[in-house]
Design an enzyme around this catalytic site. Structure first.
Site, short mmCIF file in Angstrom:
data_model
loop_
_atom_site.label_atom_id
_atom_site.label_comp_id
_atom_site.label_asym_id
_atom_site.label_seq_id
_atom_site.Cartn_x
_atom_site.Cartn_y
_atom_site.Cartn_z
N HIS A 80 0.82 -1.22 0.00
CA HIS A 80 0.00 0.00 0.00
C HIS A 80 0.85 1.27 0.00
O HIS A 80 0.34 2.38 0.11
CB HIS A 80 -0.91 -0.03 1.24
CG HIS A 80 -2.03 0.94 1.23
ND1 HIS A 80 -2.16 1.94 2.18
CD2 HIS A 80 -3.09 1.09 0.40
CE1 HIS A 80 -3.24 2.65 1.93
NE2 HIS A 80 -3.83 2.16 0.87
N LYS A 119 3.29 4.46 -0.99
CA LYS A 119 3.40 5.46 -2.05
C LYS A 119 4.74 6.15 -1.85
O LYS A 119 4.90 6.99 -0.96
CB LYS A 119 2.27 6.49 -1.98
CG LYS A 119 0.84 5.87 -2.04
CD LYS A 119 0.24 5.80 -0.68
CE LYS A 119 -1.26 5.48 -0.70
NZ LYS A 119 -1.62 4.16 -1.16
N ASP A 169 17.39 10.70 -6.83
CA ASP A 169 18.80 11.04 -6.59
C ASP A 169 19.19 10.99 -5.12
O ASP A 169 20.05 11.76 -4.66
CB ASP A 169 19.11 12.42 -7.17
CG ASP A 169 18.99 12.47 -8.68
OD1 ASP A 169 18.95 11.39 -9.31
OD2 ASP A 169 18.94 13.58 -9.24
N HIS A 220 -9.18 11.33 1.78
CA HIS A 220 -8.28 10.18 1.76
C HIS A 220 -6.99 10.45 2.51
O HIS A 220 -6.14 9.57 2.66
CB HIS A 220 -7.98 9.82 0.29
CG HIS A 220 -7.36 8.49 0.09
ND1 HIS A 220 -6.10 8.33 -0.45
CD2 HIS A 220 -7.81 7.24 0.36
CE1 HIS A 220 -5.81 7.04 -0.53
NE2 HIS A 220 -6.83 6.36 -0.03
N LYS A 246 -4.26 10.79 5.25
CA LYS A 246 -3.95 10.15 6.52
C LYS A 246 -2.94 11.05 7.24
O LYS A 246 -1.76 11.08 6.89
CB LYS A 246 -3.35 8.76 6.32
CG LYS A 246 -4.20 7.81 5.43
CD LYS A 246 -3.77 7.86 4.00
CE LYS A 246 -4.25 6.72 3.13
NZ LYS A 246 -5.63 6.42 3.10
N ASP A 290 0.06 18.84 19.19
CA ASP A 290 0.53 19.99 19.99
C ASP A 290 1.29 21.03 19.19
O ASP A 290 2.15 21.73 19.73
CB ASP A 290 1.40 19.50 21.15
CG ASP A 290 0.61 18.71 22.18
OD1 ASP A 290 -0.63 18.80 22.16
OD2 ASP A 290 1.23 18.00 22.99
#
Length: 484
Positions: free
Chosen positions: A226, A228, A233, A402, A404, A409
């Protein structure tokens, strides 16, 4: 007694013995919560045939012995990131405020990645801006481009990315692109996948399924990569919720737009994402990327401290939920979370309730319409207890939220691919970045505030007014959460 009767008795005996053996396995399997054991045993007893087949297919977090062995071999081959010339983790640790050092210490126990300083980042405006920024970096790459996506569609943004990789490969940049076999199957089966290979892009399929009938014998087919990740470089990397697709997300257009958040990082933390990519790549391709990990880092500039948290079925069990719970318990003034999928275990739910009860302003933003009706129903079953504890719940109306994200604080941010559900916590390979920096946390908090402006608050009165039928449905689905 006829032969048919004898055969029937023998078949029933085998059937009963097999059920007993599976129930014993449920009771003995390590790393399973009591609630999960109870849920599986209830399924086995109430719907024995379906329960037996379901457990054999989905009951074990089994990615296959050969894959586990391959990953462990790869990890034993790759050099440790902390040994990279130019990384000074001790200075980075000393720069972390005392109140947050334990977070990075826990993070180090997941992958062995130390917190590293000298990082800079930018929160991209939206999904299209993210793809454009990625393509600009690919066009400017000098040495290599390493890319992993769970979902890579053959839409406008997906094809723009493919063309950028082909351009880079043609001018001599080493390009390696990996896509998940299930999430990106449309791209993998398309002519565009083949054309990238013909242009010199090195391609690989993450967690190939193979024969679907034989797949259960080798491990679960629904354990997915899952992640991404884009690394360029050894210095630039991206982290967040964005897949390689248009925000219109035409495969599920009625929930669109998909609303994501990605950060573009420059600095030593890119090397940690590089290590995750190399592990995934070498687990599928017979190519040693150790030299890429060993390359000295360029001279950096002053910047914030960050750390990659990469989890999955070959990493310590429950590493990601432990990390989320520790973040929640560390909040002293404010905690704000956005997640599309919320199916917590008891510890996670209790941590959020306790956070609000001790006076921390605790806010969670969910999508109003979820693309998974199962997760949507399960999530809402937890609303009543959260609201009673003082947690503020908001449902986003501007599409499928979508993103996450977690801010703490005004100083700490966690961003990445992991949802707050059992699939992300126990089954899928995920990547997040933890950072300690007021400036970037303010940027993420402002983005969360923009989500709140397009959301409606969920009240205790509203939840109490839900029909018995709706509550029964939500709670029934949530009860099955441990087996989903």
């Amino acid at each position: 007694m006829t032969d048919h009767e004898v055969f029937t008795l023998l078949a029933m005996g085998v059937y009963i013995v097999l059920h007993i053996l599976v129930i014993i396995r449920i009771l003995l399997r390590p790393h399973r919560e009591p609630a999960s054991r109870v849920a599986w045993i209830v399924v086995m007893v109430v719907v024995p045939g379906v329960g037996l087949i379901s457990y054999l297919l989905l009951g074990e977090t089994n990615i296959g012995r050969s894959r586990v062995a391959r990953v462990h071999k790869v990890l034993g081959t790759l050099p440790h990131v902390a040994d990279t010339p130019g990384i000074d983790s001790e200075t980075a640790k000393a720069s972390i405020p005392e109140d947050y050092r334990h977070l990075f210490h826990l993070g180090r126990t997941v992958n062995g990645f130390h917190p590293v300083g000298g990082n800079r980042a930018h929160l991209l405006k939206d999904s299209n801006a993210t793809i454009d920024s990625m393509i600009a970096d690919i066009d400017a790459a000098q040495e290599h481009v390493h890319l992993t996506f769970y979902i890579w569609l053959t839409d406008h943004n997906g094809l723009k990315m493919a063309e950028a990789l082909k351009r880079a490969a043609r001018r001599g940049v080493t390009c390696r692109a990996m896509a998940d076999a299930l999430g990106s199957r449309a791209m993998i089966e398309s002519k565009h996948w083949k054309s990238m290979a013909e242009a010199g892009v090195r391609i690989a399929v993450a967690l190939p399924i193979g024969n679907p009938l034989l797949r259960p014998l080798k491990g679960r087919f629904d354990l997915r990569n899952h992640r991404k990740i884009l690394v360029i470089d050894n210095w630039i990397t991206y982290c967040g919720s964005q897949n390689c697709a248009d925000p219109e997300f035409r495969v599920k257009a009625k929930f669109a737009p998909w609303v994501d958040a990605m950060m573009r990082f420059e600095g030593p933390v890119a090397r940690q994402n590089q290590h995750l990519f190399a592990t995934d790549w070498m687990a599928q391709v017979d190519e040693d990327l150790g030299d890429v990990i060993r390359e000295p880092l360029r001279a950096g500039e002053p910047g914030f401290t960050a750390q990659v948290i990469g989890t999955g079925p070959t990493v310590r069990t429950s590493a990601m939920p432990e990390f989320f719970e520790t973040l929640i318990y560390s909040a002293r003034r404010e905690l704000c979370i956005s997640t599309p999928y919320y199916v917590p275990d008891e510890a996670m739910q209790s941590a959020l309730c306790a956070c609000a009860r001790r006076g921390v302003k605790t806010t969670i933003i969910f999508p109003a319409r979820n693309d998974s009706w199962i997760v949507g129903a399960a999530s809402r079953s937890y609303y009543q207890d959260l609201l009673a504890a003082g947690v503020e719940i908001h449902e986003y109306e501007g599409g499928l939220l979508h993103t996450k994200s977690l801010t703490l604080d005004g100083n700490v941010t966690l961003i990445g691919s992991a949802n707050m559900d059992r699939r992300s916590f126990e089954l899928n390979y995920e990547n997040n970045i933890l950072l300690c920096d007021p400036k970037m946390t303010v940027a993420m908090r402002e983005r969360q505030e923009s989500y709140l402006e397009s959301s409606h608050p969920v009240t205790a009165e509203e939840v109490s007014a839900w029909s018995i039928r709706r509550r029964l449905w939500n709670n029934t689905i949530a009860m099955l959460g441990p087996v989903l």
